[in-house]
Enzyme design. Structure first.
Site, PDB file in Angstrom:
ATOM      1  N   GLU A  27     -53.105 -33.324  -9.671  1.00 46.93           N
ATOM      2  CA  GLU A  27     -52.322 -34.504  -9.303  1.00 46.93           C
ATOM      3  C   GLU A  27     -50.915 -34.128  -8.840  1.00 46.93           C
ATOM      4  O   GLU A  27     -50.189 -33.418  -9.534  1.00 46.93           O
ATOM      5  CB  GLU A  27     -52.212 -35.461 -10.491  1.00 46.93           C
ATOM      6  CG  GLU A  27     -51.430 -36.738 -10.135  1.00 46.93           C
ATOM      7  CD  GLU A  27     -51.076 -37.584 -11.346  1.00 46.93           C
ATOM      8  OE1 GLU A  27     -50.974 -38.816 -11.191  1.00 46.93           O
ATOM      9  OE2 GLU A  27     -50.883 -37.020 -12.448  1.00 46.93           O
TER      10      GLU A  27
ATOM     11  N   ASP B 278     -53.702 -43.469  -5.482  1.00 46.38           N
ATOM     12  CA  ASP B 278     -54.059 -44.633  -6.292  1.00 46.38           C
ATOM     13  C   ASP B 278     -53.311 -45.898  -5.888  1.00 46.38           C
ATOM     14  O   ASP B 278     -53.808 -47.006  -6.068  1.00 46.38           O
ATOM     15  CB  ASP B 278     -53.827 -44.337  -7.777  1.00 46.38           C
ATOM     16  CG  ASP B 278     -52.430 -43.785  -8.054  1.00 46.38           C
ATOM     17  OD1 ASP B 278     -51.632 -43.640  -7.104  1.00 46.38           O
ATOM     18  OD2 ASP B 278     -52.143 -43.490  -9.231  1.00 46.38           O
ATOM     19  N   HIS B 279     -52.131 -45.756  -5.336  1.00 45.07           N
ATOM     20  CA  HIS B 279     -51.324 -46.903  -4.919  1.00 45.07           C
ATOM     21  C   HIS B 279     -50.072 -46.362  -4.240  1.00 45.07           C
ATOM     22  O   HIS B 279     -49.889 -45.146  -4.123  1.00 45.07           O
ATOM     23  CB  HIS B 279     -50.935 -47.782  -6.123  1.00 45.07           C
ATOM     24  CG  HIS B 279     -50.221 -47.027  -7.211  1.00 45.07           C
ATOM     25  ND1 HIS B 279     -48.892 -46.687  -7.137  1.00 45.07           N
ATOM     26  CD2 HIS B 279     -50.667 -46.533  -8.398  1.00 45.07           C
ATOM     27  CE1 HIS B 279     -48.537 -46.029  -8.227  1.00 45.07           C
ATOM     28  NE2 HIS B 279     -49.624 -45.903  -9.000  1.00 45.07           N
TER      29      HIS B 279
ATOM     30  N   SER C 236     -50.943 -46.850 -12.217  1.00 44.12           N
ATOM     31  CA  SER C 236     -51.674 -45.579 -12.231  1.00 44.12           C
ATOM     32  C   SER C 236     -52.811 -45.576 -13.239  1.00 44.12           C
ATOM     33  O   SER C 236     -53.824 -44.902 -13.040  1.00 44.12           O
ATOM     34  CB  SER C 236     -50.709 -44.421 -12.528  1.00 44.12           C
ATOM     35  OG  SER C 236     -49.807 -44.235 -11.470  1.00 44.12           O
TER      36      SER C 236
ATOM     37  N   THR D  80     -52.606 -40.908 -15.275  1.00 42.99           N
ATOM     38  CA  THR D  80     -53.695 -40.348 -14.463  1.00 42.99           C
ATOM     39  C   THR D  80     -54.499 -39.284 -15.201  1.00 42.99           C
ATOM     40  O   THR D  80     -55.729 -39.406 -15.304  1.00 42.99           O
ATOM     41  CB  THR D  80     -53.152 -39.796 -13.135  1.00 42.99           C
ATOM     42  OG1 THR D  80     -52.491 -40.853 -12.427  1.00 42.99           O
ATOM     43  CG2 THR D  80     -54.268 -39.250 -12.273  1.00 42.99           C
TER      44      THR D  80
ATOM     45  N   HIS E 229     -40.601 -44.890  -7.193  1.00 41.40           N
ATOM     46  CA  HIS E 229     -40.019 -45.861  -8.126  1.00 41.40           C
ATOM     47  C   HIS E 229     -38.490 -45.763  -8.164  1.00 41.40           C
ATOM     48  O   HIS E 229     -37.807 -46.771  -8.314  1.00 41.40           O
ATOM     49  CB  HIS E 229     -40.570 -45.635  -9.533  1.00 41.40           C
ATOM     50  CG  HIS E 229     -41.940 -46.217  -9.752  1.00 41.40           C
ATOM     51  ND1 HIS E 229     -42.216 -47.555  -9.605  1.00 41.40           N
ATOM     52  CD2 HIS E 229     -43.106 -45.619 -10.114  1.00 41.40           C
ATOM     53  CE1 HIS E 229     -43.495 -47.772  -9.874  1.00 41.40           C
ATOM     54  NE2 HIS E 229     -44.066 -46.614 -10.179  1.00 41.40           N
TER      55      HIS E 229
ATOM     56  N   ASP F 100     -49.763 -38.494 -19.409  1.00 39.13           N
ATOM     57  CA  ASP F 100     -49.459 -39.627 -18.538  1.00 39.13           C
ATOM     58  C   ASP F 100     -50.762 -40.277 -18.069  1.00 39.13           C
ATOM     59  O   ASP F 100     -51.859 -39.729 -18.251  1.00 39.13           O
ATOM     60  CB  ASP F 100     -48.614 -39.170 -17.353  1.00 39.13           C
ATOM     61  CG  ASP F 100     -47.895 -40.317 -16.669  1.00 39.13           C
ATOM     62  OD1 ASP F 100     -47.739 -41.387 -17.291  1.00 39.13           O
ATOM     63  OD2 ASP F 100     -47.478 -40.157 -15.502  1.00 39.13           O
TER      64      ASP F 100
ATOM     65  N   ASP G 265     -50.326 -39.331  -6.361  1.00 41.39           N
ATOM     66  CA  ASP G 265     -49.964 -40.546  -7.087  1.00 41.39           C
ATOM     67  C   ASP G 265     -48.784 -41.258  -6.421  1.00 41.39           C
ATOM     68  O   ASP G 265     -47.722 -40.670  -6.208  1.00 41.39           O
ATOM     69  CB  ASP G 265     -49.602 -40.190  -8.532  1.00 41.39           C
ATOM     70  CG  ASP G 265     -49.615 -41.400  -9.449  1.00 41.39           C
ATOM     71  OD1 ASP G 265     -48.923 -42.381  -9.134  1.00 41.39           O
ATOM     72  OD2 ASP G 265     -50.317 -41.362 -10.469  1.00 41.39           O
TER      73      ASP G 265
ATOM     74  N   ASP H  71     -44.985 -40.498  -7.124  1.00 45.04           N
ATOM     75  CA  ASP H  71     -44.869 -41.836  -7.691  1.00 45.04           C
ATOM     76  C   ASP H  71     -43.470 -42.095  -8.244  1.00 45.04           C
ATOM     77  O   ASP H  71     -42.851 -43.137  -7.964  1.00 45.04           O
ATOM     78  CB  ASP H  71     -45.924 -41.978  -8.790  1.00 45.04           C
ATOM     79  CG  ASP H  71     -45.811 -43.265  -9.573  1.00 45.04           C
ATOM     80  OD1 ASP H  71     -45.019 -43.300 -10.538  1.00 45.04           O
ATOM     81  OD2 ASP H  71     -46.505 -44.240  -9.231  1.00 45.04           O
TER      82      ASP H  71
END
Length: 423
Positions: A351, A399-400, A157, A210, A360, A208, A109, A356
């Protein structure tokens, strides 16, 4: 009377009149006549005249012969190619997919190419390895994907995992619902309906975005209290997950309990137990699972109030929190043993959740260790697939990307900016 110099032209004209009109025409002139006749036929819709005896000219049959020969030759080449391919398949023992299968779907993620570059360089430096040394994930990298959502050029996500689970694009924040807010069937639900066992392993809250997208349907990812209820079976389809490992305990405790973050007084742990779940919430209970051989299904393991700490911190608290690869290994062994005598395998989503979060938070140290933890979990999955009796497939994707991480070089002992002023 003709002018002087025209005698030759007049003589030629008289000679031409004395002979039949077509006697002196050559083949090119005849060809031109045929071309004109064919053009007239196309314009008027009337067919060209055939020979006087009603038979078609030789040129026509020659074209038919060439066409038939081309068709026969093409068919022969196709047949030859089919026989060659079958012989190659037989030589290499290629088989169509059939029988029992396991699928492990891994999500890194928030990880992008720069995350890998930084982590790879850190690993090489830390291990004193050559610059050519690679991560495990490097050896399986085959491409990139476009990740926009239906509502934004930059997906979150929730929309990303909805695309993974439902094979449909949706808006940012959507938990397995379409842009018009209708639930969409997920791959985990399909696996469960087909008789497979299912599992989710994460390092964030199990509620969460995902993990939620594989086993819940709500309009917004922030509805984690409702997601927790659906995950344990308060759900139109009933219970669809056999094993869950992660954090997020606060969403399962009534708000009258310590460390709860629910907005109501529902006891979701009790609801889970009533629906048959075995529940654990600490490292000792995790160790008592004996690597998976002592696990009873269905299983709910919540090892942190919210998210499991970043790996850079968790590694100093191994007596409190299991790692991603440890949870994955236990889940794999337990699911494998539970399906050993079944003609169906299992579906497991793993995951690397907090790559992720580190992005951030613009925390490169935390991000590097999260990627390394994911890489180690991938190693565990690949080792399992290598030795397990049942054929299986691992799919790993992201995913990103988050944080806008960039790696660059500057000269030592210089500022990263240029200015005439001192600061």
């Amino acid at each position: 009377m003709f002018r002087s110099g025209s005698t030759f032209a007049v003589s030629a004209f008289i000679m031409a009149v004395d002979r039949p009109l077509l006697a002196s025409r050559n083949s090119s002139e005849a060809s031109n006549d045929r071309d004109i006749a064919e053009e007239d036929a196309l314009l008027t819709g009337h067919p060209t005249k055939r020979s006087s005896d009603g038979r078609r000219p030789w040129a026509f049959w020659r074209e038919v012969g060439l066409f038939v020969w081309a068709v026969v030759a093409t068919a022969f080449v196709i047949v030859l190619a089919v026989f060659y391919q079958k012989s190659q398949d037989s030589k290499h023992n290629y088989k169509s997919p059939s029988g029992k299968r396991n699928l492990i779907f891994m999500v890194s993620d928030g990880m992008g190419p720069t995350s890998l570059s930084l982590t790879r360089s850190f690993m090489q430096f830390q291990n004193g390895a050559p610059w050519s040394e690679q991560l495990v994930i490097d050896q399986h990298l085959i491409g990139q994907s476009r990740t926009r959502s239906s509502s934004s050029l930059i997906t979150d996500s929730a929309a990303g995992a909805t695309a993974f689970s439902c094979a449909m694009k949706s808006y940012n924040g959507a938990i397995s619902v379409t842009p018009d807010h209708e639930p969409c069937g997920t791959v985990l639900e399909a696996a469960k309906k087909a008789g497979y066992m299912t599992g989710l392993v994460v390092t964030t809250r199990i509620t969460d975005a995902t993990p939620a997208c594989f086993a819940a349907h709500v309009h917004q990812r922030g509805e984690e209290d409702r997601i927790a209820e659906q995950m344990v079976g308060d759900y139109p389809l009933g219970r669809v997950v056999d094993l869950m490992f992660g954090g997020g305990r606060c969403h399962f405790l009534p708000n009258s309990a310590d460390h709860s973050c629910r907005g109501d007084n529902k006891d979701i742990v009790e609801l889970a137990k009533n629906n048959g779940f075995n529940y654990i919430d600490n490292r000792k209970a995790f160790d008592d699972l004996k690597g998976g051989s002592g696990l009873d299904f269905p299983m709910l393991g919540l090892f942190a109030e919210t998210d499991i700490p970043y790996e850079i911190d968790r590694r100093n608290e191994t007596d409190v929190y299991p790692s991603l690869h440890e949870m994955a290994e236990v889940a794999l062994k337990a699911l494998s043993e539970a399906t050993r005598n079944s003609d169906k395998g299992f579906f497991l989503m793993v995951e690397g959740s907090r790559i992720d979060h580190a992005g951030h938070h613009n925390d490169p140290a935390a991000q590097v260790h999260e990627v390394l933890a994911y890489d180690k979990a991938m190693t565990s999955v690949l080792d399992f697939l290598k030795h397990d009796e049942t054929e299986g497939v691992m799919v790993s994707t992201s995913d990103h990307e988050t944080g806008g991480l960039a790696t660059a070089r500057r000269k030592p002992f210089t500022r990263p900016y240029h200015s005439q002023y001192s600061y």
